[in-house]
Design a protein around this motif. Structure first.
Motif, mmCIF file in Angstrom:
data_model
loop_
_atom_site.group_PDB
_atom_site.id
_atom_site.type_symbol
_atom_site.label_atom_id
_atom_site.label_comp_id
_atom_site.label_asym_id
_atom_site.label_seq_id
_atom_site.Cartn_x
_atom_site.Cartn_y
_atom_site.Cartn_z
ATOM 1 N N ILE A 122 34.590 -32.012 -44.346
ATOM 2 C CA ILE A 122 33.789 -31.968 -43.119
ATOM 3 C C ILE A 122 34.451 -32.767 -41.999
ATOM 4 O O ILE A 122 34.377 -32.374 -40.823
ATOM 5 N N LEU A 123 35.151 -33.854 -42.324
ATOM 6 C CA LEU A 123 35.860 -34.621 -41.305
ATOM 7 C C LEU A 123 37.017 -33.823 -40.719
ATOM 8 O O LEU A 123 37.353 -33.977 -39.531
ATOM 9 N N ALA A 124 37.622 -32.971 -41.528
ATOM 10 C CA ALA A 124 38.734 -32.144 -41.054
ATOM 11 C C ALA A 124 38.297 -31.167 -39.964
ATOM 12 O O ALA A 124 39.134 -30.676 -39.190
ATOM 13 N N GLN A 125 36.984 -30.912 -39.881
ATOM 14 C CA GLN A 125 36.456 -30.012 -38.853
ATOM 15 C C GLN A 125 36.305 -30.709 -37.493
ATOM 16 O O GLN A 125 35.971 -30.073 -36.507
ATOM 17 N N GLU A 126 36.520 -32.030 -37.462
ATOM 18 C CA GLU A 126 36.379 -32.843 -36.253
ATOM 19 C C GLU A 126 34.998 -32.657 -35.616
ATOM 20 O O GLU A 126 34.868 -32.264 -34.453
ATOM 21 N N PRO A 127 33.957 -32.971 -36.356
ATOM 22 C CA PRO A 127 32.594 -32.758 -35.840
ATOM 23 C C PRO A 127 32.224 -33.790 -34.775
ATOM 24 O O PRO A 127 32.767 -34.896 -34.735
ATOM 25 N N ASP A 128 31.270 -33.413 -33.930
ATOM 26 C CA ASP A 128 30.744 -34.347 -32.934
ATOM 27 C C ASP A 128 29.659 -35.234 -33.521
ATOM 28 O O ASP A 128 29.406 -36.327 -33.018
ATOM 29 N N GLY A 129 28.988 -34.761 -34.569
ATOM 30 C CA GLY A 129 27.942 -35.521 -35.233
ATOM 31 C C GLY A 129 27.761 -35.019 -36.649
ATOM 32 O O GLY A 129 28.149 -33.887 -36.966
ATOM 33 N N ILE A 130 27.178 -35.859 -37.491
ATOM 34 C CA ILE A 130 27.007 -35.541 -38.911
ATOM 35 C C ILE A 130 25.551 -35.728 -39.309
ATOM 36 O O ILE A 130 24.899 -36.691 -38.898
ATOM 37 N N MET A 131 25.050 -34.812 -40.132
ATOM 38 C CA MET A 131 23.778 -35.017 -40.817
ATOM 39 C C MET A 131 24.048 -34.903 -42.304
ATOM 40 O O MET A 131 24.688 -33.941 -42.739
ATOM 41 N N MET A 132 23.574 -35.864 -43.076
ATOM 42 C CA MET A 132 23.895 -35.854 -44.503
ATOM 43 C C MET A 132 22.722 -36.290 -45.358
ATOM 44 O O MET A 132 21.866 -37.076 -44.926
ATOM 45 N N ALA A 133 22.694 -35.752 -46.562
ATOM 46 C CA ALA A 133 21.855 -36.286 -47.627
ATOM 47 C C ALA A 133 22.776 -37.178 -48.447
ATOM 48 O O ALA A 133 23.624 -36.676 -49.198
ATOM 49 N N PRO A 134 22.683 -38.488 -48.304
ATOM 50 C CA PRO A 134 23.670 -39.373 -48.922
ATOM 51 C C PRO A 134 23.565 -39.392 -50.442
ATOM 52 O O PRO A 134 22.489 -39.205 -51.009
ATOM 53 N N THR A 135 24.697 -39.615 -51.080
ATOM 54 C CA THR A 135 24.701 -39.856 -52.518
ATOM 55 C C THR A 135 24.509 -41.360 -52.740
ATOM 56 O O THR A 135 24.094 -42.072 -51.826
ATOM 57 N N ALA A 136 24.815 -41.851 -53.924
ATOM 58 C CA ALA A 136 24.618 -43.282 -54.224
ATOM 59 C C ALA A 136 25.312 -44.142 -53.161
ATOM 60 O O ALA A 136 26.423 -43.811 -52.716
#
Length: 354
Positions: A122-136
């Motif tokens: 996902i970082l390789a896509q160079e996003p402007d913002g991230i939404m995530m369901a975090p793991t541990a």
């Protein structure tokens, strides 16, 4: 200074600064072609008026494209995360005038290495913002560090990791939800001395921070109010439903007097369908989330209560917060708890009709 209308317009600022409307527009939007003298004069007027530009119109005019990356657990169609995706897609459509798009990457919730690989993707896509369901948390923090280094804002949904720089969190207060669930279960169990927690687990991994926190809250309530109640556990295989019925048969053969239980994941239907097929009508079960099969079990009576948490709204509001922050420059509320909705066979249809 002459009296100004309540709504300050660009032409009002131009009149006060004795410049053209075009000059004011260029200063507001940081474009070139303005002399230093005119720029300073306009900026002084803007400061005096505490002028806030119409960010909606400015965003429409900018033609900037916004890519949001979403990192979600891998799932099958119709499972809990499908509803989250529906909310994400609805938000992207709502803000489509502002050139928004989304890239969803998936990780195996029972394999922490999978989260790391998907975060790189996902970082390789160079996003402007991230939404995530975090793991541990210990496996999420490396990704968080990368986002902070690159000044990429991020939203948590489903579960929160405290003491991080997340822009916002959308989800239940997981421990409070588990505490509440224990109270509801013991209203059913009354004075019985044994209850059971059903889990889906793989190599010791539950697959969700939220489920772990719900169980912590559940056990806290039991310790405070029912310390003598014996809490049994049955761990079903997360990677496959094959063999679940046999494991449940073995459990109930070994514990024939247990009549109350709970599961903190969204697959209450696995136990509910088993109870229905085995005609164990005396067993009371509480589960989470409005999957179609869960709702069927609720209506048929093999699940007593379902606790809902509005996953579509979590997905929608997560993307909305990124839009508010990045496009409209609005302040975003950091903690946004979803309601803890307790549903029964008698209320489920009214809830669905909202």
């Amino acid at each position: 200074m002459n009296k100004l209308p309540e709504r300050i317009r660009i032409k009002d600022i131009a009149r006060l600064a004795n410049v053209s409307v075009g000059t004011v527009d260029r200063v507001i939007h940081g474009r070139s072609g303005v002399s230093e003298v005119s720029k300073k004069r306009v900026e002084e007027i803007l400061k005096q008026l505490d002028y806030q530009p119409n960010m909606y119109a400015s965003a429409l005019a900018s033609n900037k494209k916004y890519l949001f990356g979403c990192l979600l657990p891998r799932h099958l169609a119709g499972e809990y995360w499908t509803a989250v995706e529906e909310g994400i897609n609805e938000a992207v459509e709502t803000y489509s005038d502002f050139n928004t798009s989304v890239k969803i990457c998936y990780y195996d919730p029972y394999d922490y290495r999978s989260f790391a690989a998907s975060s790189e993707e996902i970082l390789a896509q160079e996003p402007d913002g991230i939404m995530m369901a975090p793991t541990a948390p210990q496996y999420t923090r490396n990704f968080i560090g990368r986002l902070n280094e690159q000044h990429i804002p991020y939203i948590y949904i489903d579960s929160n990791i405290k003491d991080t720089a997340a822009l916002a969190y959308y989800g239940q207060n997981s421990r409070q939800s588990g505490y509440f669930a224990a109270r509801m279960l013991m209203l059913l169990a009354r004075d019985e001395k044994e209850i059971v927690i059903f889990r889906k687990i793989h190599e010791g991994i539950v697959g969700s921070n939220q489920q772990e926190n719900r169980e912590i809250g559940f056990r806290q309530y039991m310790k405070e109010y029912h310390p003598s109640c014996n809490i049994l556990e049955l761990d079903l295989r997360a990677e496959s439903n094959d063999g679940d019925n046999q494991m449940l048969d073995d459990f109930f053969r070994a514990h024939p007097t247990v009549n109350n239980g709970i599961t903190f994941n969204s697959k209450a239907f696995i136990i509910g369908e088993y109870l229905r097929n085995r005609k164990r009508t005396e067993f009371k079960l509480i589960g989470y989330d409005l999957l179609e099969r869960n709702v069927t079990c609720l209506k048929e009576g093999s699940v007593s209560f379902l606790i809902a948490q509005q996953p579509e709204l979590q997905g929608f509001n997560g993307i909305k917060s990124l839009c508010d922050h990045l496009i409209f420059k609005k302040e975003v509320t950091s903690i946004n708890y979803m309601p803890i909705d307790l549903l029964t066979a008698e209320t489920i249809d009214y809830y669905h009709s909202k």
